[in-house]
Design an enzyme around this catalytic site. Structure first.
Site, PDB file in Angstrom:
ATOM      1  CB  SER A 246     -95.527 -24.416  80.522  1.00  0.00           C
ATOM      2  OG  SER A 246     -94.515 -25.453  80.076  1.00  0.00           O
ATOM      3  CE  LYS A 247     -95.675 -27.238  89.103  1.00  0.00           C
ATOM      4  NZ  LYS A 247     -96.605 -26.716  89.932  1.00  0.00           N
ATOM      5  NE  ARG A 248     -93.547 -29.751  78.368  1.00  0.00           N
ATOM      6  CZ  ARG A 248     -92.862 -29.810  77.197  1.00  0.00           C
ATOM      7  NH1 ARG A 248     -91.983 -31.017  76.940  1.00  0.00           N
ATOM      8  NH2 ARG A 248     -92.902 -28.712  76.347  1.00  0.00           N
TER       9      ARG A 248
END
Ligand code: GLU
Length: 473
Positions: A246-248
């Site tokens: 994911s982006k995080r």
């Protein structure tokens, strides 16, 4: 065989970890075999194109040191390397397919297609264009999409260099669009024409293309050209090894890592280890070592985890390999006193995993090295009364003045410690001397130890700071 690989991004956004890793593996394989690595911009989807994306992705590859032999800015025998500038070529292949009976203009209106679709749904079968091929084929005027006519509906089996034997059945085969009504080819068509024209021998890409591979193979068959070898990269998973990144977790712009103070050689090293391993315990690789060790047979089939701790570790190690001068220049470190900054480098090397951490250390916990501290009396005497604090500091100051210039941290400690250790427990023990000393030197409640501070500040500055504290007392 002269190996030719390519990275063929669409300029629809920034370059993330997955794209960069695909580019890297494609690059490594070409280098290993003394072949060529080609960069091709697949910009045929005008609607999805993002302004500035091309410049951004070229910059990301350049930063990573993934150099291309042919492609944008470098040119090469197949110039231009932008698909949008190669339309006549796709037209030529389209005409060839039409002539051979493998392409036809789609005669249906949207309403007609919708009706076919609804009927198929009602009858609980898959809607396929190939079930609705027109009986008579019109001349193609470009106002209708040009469709590929799959030569033979059959099961395709092929060997992937990473995944071994793969196969997909008839359901994967349909008459897909070759050229859209805006005159641009689809990805499905353009990339095959270009891979053929550019002599690509190995196609390295993500697993989202496996399901379309039978279509690609059908097109190669219609063109009577042998397909290249395929090497499918594993997906990149989040740190827990379960879900997709994911982006995080790090599915961010590669150039963000530059801004955060990662070294490109570390990033490259780290990317190489996502989904590939050398079969040994080795974790740090130079580019040459990667090129020598890399091969598709050690690329894993299943997803590879993005492990941020590993990235930090690898980056710290690469930062440590730099000479002092390189550390300062590549880390863009600056401070009011460069000599003092150099003296503080061992501390930075020990603690900082990225250059942004190193920069933050210089303006936060190590800022005291560069500004004369403002001392608060209550903190100075936090570990003992003013009178005895004064006595301790006077003793220590005298010892500091006797230190030789450039004394090591160990010898400074050896000189000052016996006095601190001589303070009886009831009178506060060594802390009664070391606390005010450290505070006098730093003006901070938290800082490196006093011996390190004296070493970095130099005897004269250290002594003057202790004198200031004595004046307050
Ligand atoms: N343009 C495609 C993409 O960006 C390339 C896929 C391929 O390598 O064939 O996903």
């Amino acid at each position: 065989m002269n190996v030719r690989t390519r990275y063929a991004p669409s300029p629809t956004g920034f370059t993330h970890v997955g794209g960069a890793r695909t580019a890297l593996f494609s690059y490594l394989f070409a280098r290993k075999h003394g072949g060529q690595f080609i960069l091709r911009i697949e910009d045929t989807d005008q609607e999805r194109e993002v302004e500035g994306a091309v410049g951004h992705l070229l910059e990301a590859l350049r930063w990573l040191g993934i150099t291309w032999d042919e492609g944008p800015d470098n040119g090469g025998p197949h110039d231009p390397y932008y698909q949008s500038a190669r339309l006549p070529l796709y037209k030529k292949y389209a005409d060839q397919l039409i002539a051979a009976g493998f392409a036809y203009p789609d005669p249906y209106t949207e309403e007609e297609v919708q009706a076919f679709r609804s009927k198929a749904e009602e009858e609980k079968r898959l809607f396929l264009y190939r079930d609705h091929r027109p009986e008579t084929i019109d001349e193609w005027d470009g106002k209708r999409p040009l469709r590929f006519r799959i030569p033979e509906v059959k099961r395709y089996t092929w060997t992937d260099l990473v995944r071994g034997e793969l196969s997909a059945g008839e359901e994967a085969l349909d008459d897909f669009i070759l050229i859209k009504t805006d005159g641009y080819p689809t990805y499905n068509f353009a990339h095959i024409v270009d891979d053929i024209e550019m002599g690509i021998t190995h196609v390295v890409r993500g697993e989202e293309f496996i399901s379309s591979t039978p279509k690609f193979l059908a097109l190669y068959e219609a063109l009577d050209i042998a397909p290249p070898a395929f090497a499918t990269m594993p997906v990149i998973l989040g740190p827990d090894g379960n879900k997709k990144l994911s982006k995080r977790d790090g599915a961010k712009d590669i150039l963000d890592y530059r801004a955060e103070g990662y070294l490109p050689e570390a990033m490259r090293n780290f990317l190489a280890l996502i989904g590939w391993n050398p079969g040994t315990e080795q974790e740090l690789f130079t580019d040459e070592e990667l090129i020598a060790a890399f091969d598709f047979d050690r690329v894993q089939k299943g997803g590879g985890a993005f492990d941020e701790q590993k990235l930090l570790f690898i980056n710290r190690e690469w930062m440590r390999k730099l000479s002092d001068d390189e550390y300062v220049t590549r880390g863009e470190l600056s401070a009011p006193d460069m000599n003092r900054l150099k003296a503080a480098l061992p501390l930075l090397r020990e603690r900082a995993s990225t250059f942004s951490e190193a920069r933050a250390m210089l303006t936060e916990e190590l800022a005291c090295l560069f500004t004369t501290p403002t001392l608060a009396l209550d903190l100075l005497i936090a570990k003992g009364p003013a009178e005895s604090t004064k006595t301790h500091l006077s003793h220590l100051q005298a010892s500091i003045e006797e230190l030789s210039e450039g004394a090591t941290i160990a010898s400074i400690k050896e000189t000052l410690m016996p006095y601190a250790d001589s303070i009886p427990k009831e009178e506060g023990g060594r802390g009664a001397a070391l606390w005010p000393l450290r505070y006098a030197l730093s003006g901070e409640e938290k800082s490196p130890d006093p011996f390190t501070l004296i070493h970095i500040l130099g005897n004269a500055e250290a002594s003057s700071r202790v004198r200031n504290a004595l004046a307050i007392l």
